[in-house]
Design a protein around this motif. Structure first.
Motif, PDB file in Angstrom:
ATOM      1  N   ARG A 120     -71.872  50.039-106.557  1.00  0.00           N
ATOM      2  CA  ARG A 120     -71.230  49.544-105.344  1.00  0.00           C
ATOM      3  C   ARG A 120     -72.320  49.046-104.274  1.00  0.00           C
ATOM      4  N   TYR A 121     -72.089  47.752-103.958  1.00  0.00           N
ATOM      5  CA  TYR A 121     -72.734  47.162-102.923  1.00  0.00           C
ATOM      6  C   TYR A 121     -71.712  46.655-101.899  1.00  0.00           C
ATOM      7  N   ALA A 122     -72.195  46.968-100.481  1.00  0.00           N
ATOM      8  CA  ALA A 122     -71.310  46.575 -99.611  1.00  0.00           C
ATOM      9  C   ALA A 122     -72.237  46.561 -98.204  1.00  0.00           C
ATOM     10  N   GLY A 163     -78.957  51.998-115.724  1.00  0.00           N
ATOM     11  CA  GLY A 163     -79.246  51.999-114.364  1.00  0.00           C
ATOM     12  C   GLY A 163     -78.220  51.355-113.379  1.00  0.00           C
ATOM     13  N   HIS A 164     -76.990  50.906-114.020  1.00  0.00           N
ATOM     14  CA  HIS A 164     -76.193  49.820-113.360  1.00  0.00           C
ATOM     15  C   HIS A 164     -75.665  50.295-112.089  1.00  0.00           C
ATOM     16  N   ASP A 165     -76.030  49.579-110.943  1.00  0.00           N
ATOM     17  CA  ASP A 165     -75.619  49.936-109.724  1.00  0.00           C
ATOM     18  C   ASP A 165     -73.820  50.014-109.364  1.00  0.00           C
ATOM     19  N   HIS A 184     -82.917  37.815-112.355  1.00  0.00           N
ATOM     20  CA  HIS A 184     -81.556  38.391-112.979  1.00  0.00           C
ATOM     21  C   HIS A 184     -81.996  39.868-113.442  1.00  0.00           C
ATOM     22  N   VAL A 185     -81.311  40.726-113.082  1.00  0.00           N
ATOM     23  CA  VAL A 185     -81.373  42.076-113.165  1.00  0.00           C
ATOM     24  C   VAL A 185     -81.568  42.400-114.960  1.00  0.00           C
ATOM     25  N   ASP A 186     -80.675  41.805-115.629  1.00  0.00           N
ATOM     26  CA  ASP A 186     -80.605  42.121-117.045  1.00  0.00           C
ATOM     27  C   ASP A 186     -82.138  41.873-117.674  1.00  0.00           C
ATOM     28  N   PRO A 206     -70.295  32.355-113.143  1.00  0.00           N
ATOM     29  CA  PRO A 206     -70.614  31.200-114.133  1.00  0.00           C
ATOM     30  C   PRO A 206     -70.570  31.344-115.684  1.00  0.00           C
ATOM     31  N   LEU A 207     -70.819  32.769-115.876  1.00  0.00           N
ATOM     32  CA  LEU A 207     -70.870  32.974-117.440  1.00  0.00           C
ATOM     33  C   LEU A 207     -69.532  33.114-117.811  1.00  0.00           C
ATOM     34  N   MET A 208     -68.530  33.832-116.819  1.00  0.00           N
ATOM     35  CA  MET A 208     -67.156  34.003-117.476  1.00  0.00           C
ATOM     36  C   MET A 208     -66.276  32.813-117.468  1.00  0.00           C
TER      37      MET A 208
HETATM   38  P1  TYD Z   1     -74.960  39.811-111.958  1.00  0.00           P
HETATM   39  O1  TYD Z   1     -74.087  38.362-111.712  1.00  0.00           O
HETATM   40  O2  TYD Z   1     -75.960  39.961-113.192  1.00  0.00           O
HETATM   41  O3  TYD Z   1     -75.527  40.108-110.571  1.00  0.00           O
HETATM   42  P2  TYD Z   1     -75.974  41.660-110.152  1.00  0.00           P
HETATM   43  O4  TYD Z   1     -76.269  42.498-111.248  1.00  0.00           O
HETATM   44  O5  TYD Z   1     -77.252  41.048-109.325  1.00  0.00           O
HETATM   45  O6  TYD Z   1     -75.112  42.062-108.954  1.00  0.00           O
HETATM   46  O7  TYD Z   1     -73.731  40.675-112.326  1.00  0.00           O
HETATM   47  C1  TYD Z   1     -72.681  40.826-111.419  1.00  0.00           C
HETATM   48  C2  TYD Z   1     -72.087  42.292-111.829  1.00  0.00           C
HETATM   49  O8  TYD Z   1     -71.543  41.843-113.181  1.00  0.00           O
HETATM   50  C3  TYD Z   1     -72.851  43.406-112.334  1.00  0.00           C
HETATM   51  O9  TYD Z   1     -71.984  44.656-112.104  1.00  0.00           O
HETATM   52  C4  TYD Z   1     -72.893  43.384-113.710  1.00  0.00           C
HETATM   53  C5  TYD Z   1     -71.608  42.644-114.174  1.00  0.00           C
HETATM   54  N1  TYD Z   1     -71.740  41.728-115.421  1.00  0.00           N
HETATM   55  C6  TYD Z   1     -70.885  42.014-116.480  1.00  0.00           C
HETATM   56  O10 TYD Z   1     -69.956  42.936-116.350  1.00  0.00           O
HETATM   57  N2  TYD Z   1     -71.078  41.156-117.653  1.00  0.00           N
HETATM   58  C7  TYD Z   1     -72.084  40.041-117.600  1.00  0.00           C
HETATM   59  O11 TYD Z   1     -71.989  39.516-118.728  1.00  0.00           O
HETATM   60  C8  TYD Z   1     -72.921  39.871-116.668  1.00  0.00           C
HETATM   61  C9  TYD Z   1     -74.020  38.953-116.542  1.00  0.00           C
HETATM   62  C10 TYD Z   1     -72.786  40.965-115.454  1.00  0.00           C
END
Ligand code: TYD
Ligand code: NAD
Length: 339
Positions: free
Chosen positions: A282-284, A278-280, A86-88, A195-197
């Motif tokens: 776009r991935y493609a 550092g939020h990425d 998990h990135v966070d 799943p969080l959402m």
């Molecule tokens: P995530 O499921 O953590 O996967 P990754 O960071 O490996 O791509 O997050 C997917 C995307 O959703 C990412 O751009 C971060 C965003 N995100 C939110 O906006 N809110 C959240 O609570 C989480 C966990 C992720």
């Protein structure tokens, strides 16, 4: 065939075990997992007592324990899913990502060398390529795209990925590497976006969208990923990298709105919160190589996959409600409390 699946009590690893049991019931599977916060033995309940399946609680950081399992089992193939994922969390505490994702992978490959394992498959990620700009929809990650990571998570995965390729070149270890885009489906830990959402929507809790919600991910149904790994480890060329993705790019905010709509919940639950560091953007993935060489194509359309996934979380509330109680509450408070 005797197969070692590390991290098999987690999201993708468990789905992979189910896939293998169904497609190759003749193979024996040993699942090694440390059962961290992200690993759940109850996920494997349906296979635990099956003949030809063994679960071993071991940490890949524990070199001696890894070697003794290899000595005992004589594996033909090793697939490494075990990771801090998990990135966070990697932004909060990078250290354990380096230990598990890099040193743990090295331990497994050293054991593969010593015991002559026929194939080591490293489950890597598209995050090793860094990100793409939103205003260049013509750009995709190919296997030749330079490694250019953003987070401690992706950096640790890139290190392991490159180390695997180095073990091929230096020691002739028969290695393959796959770099997949974001997965979704059953048994994903509820700290990840989808799943969080779903869990928050069902509880009428606010849905924390980072930044503006414009960030784009390339979503793949987990079973399609499992099928790709199965093909690569059995038929893919050694020393090669294969990208896996389904040309299914979606902005986070659109995913969140789809989930709310499916569950009949109001968009007023959406809350924009402070962006991830550092939020990425776009991935493609360009998956042309795996299609050309191994004939792989994704089979599940997003519209079907997301409905199946939501249905699964509705039907298996006990699985994730157990997880979101207790220790996870403290994590949630820490990560989202003042955001
Ligand atoms: P995530 O499921 O953590 O996967 P990754 O960071 O490996 O791509 O997050 C997917 C995307 O959703 C990412 O751009 C971060 C965003 N995100 C939110 O906006 N809110 C959240 O609570 C989480 C966990 C992720
Ligand atoms: P997960 O967090 O759900 O599962 C990880 C599993 O590894 C857990 O069962 C955990 O207990 C185990 N584990 C962690 N540290 C360990 C250690 N030191 N020793 C032994 N076991 C340990 O992760 P996931 O989403 O299933 O991801 C699996 C793999 O796929 C990871 O390597 C990840 O980097 C990669 N990947 C994930 C995605 C995705 O979208 N989830 C996409 C591409 C690649």
């Amino acid at each position: 065939m005797n197969l070692l699946v590390t991290g098999g009590a987690g999201f993708i690893g468990s789905n992979f075990i189910f896939y293998e049991r169904e497609q190759h019931p003749e193979d024996r599977i040993v699942c090694l997992d440390a059962l961290t916060y992200a690993g759940n033995l109850s996920t494997l309940a349906s296979v635990l007592d099956q003949p030809g399946f063994r679960f071993v609680k071991t940490d890949i950081r524990d070199r001696a324990a890894v070697f003794s399992l290899f000595e005992e089992e004589k594996f033909d193939i090793v697939v490494n899913f075990a990771a801090e994922s998990h990135v966070d969390r990697s932004i909060e505490n990078p250290g354990i990502f380096l230990e598990t994702n890099i040193l743990g992978t090295a331990n497994l490959m050293d054991a593969c060398r010593k015991y002559g394992v026929g194939r080591f498959h490293q489950v890597s990620t598209d995050e090793v390529y860094g990100d793409l700009p939103l205003d260049r929809p013509d750009l995709f990650f190919t296997e030749e795209t330079p490694i250019h990571t953003s987070s401690p998570y992706s950096s640790s995965k890139a290190a392991a990925d490159l180390l695997a390729l180095a073990y091929y070149r230096t020691f002739d270890l028969p290695v393959s590497v796959s770099r997949c885009s974001n997965n979704y489906g059953p048994y994903q830990f509820p700290e990840k976006l989808i799943p969080l959402m779903i869990a928050n929507s069902l509880a009428d809790k606010s849905l924390p969208v980072y930044g503006t919600g414009e960030n784009v991910r390339d979503w793949l149904y987990v079973e399609d990923h499992c099928k790709a790994i199965d093909l690569i480890m059995r038929e893919g060329r050694v020393g090669e990298v294969y990208n896996i993705g389904g040309h299914n790019e979606m902005a986070n905010i659109d995913i969140v709105k789809i989930i709310l709509k499916e569950l009949g919940k109001p968009e007023s639950l959406i809350t924009f919160v402070t962006d991830r560091k550092g939020h990425d953007m776009r991935y493609a993935i360009d998956p042309a190589k795996i299609h050309r060489e191994l004939g792989w194509l994704p089979e599940t359309m997003f519209a079907d996959g997301i409905r199946k996934t939501i249905r699964w979380y509705l039907d298996n509330q006990e699985w994730w409600k157990t997880i979101v109680s207790g220790e996870y509450q403290q994590y949630y408070e820490k990560m989202y409390g003042n955001r």
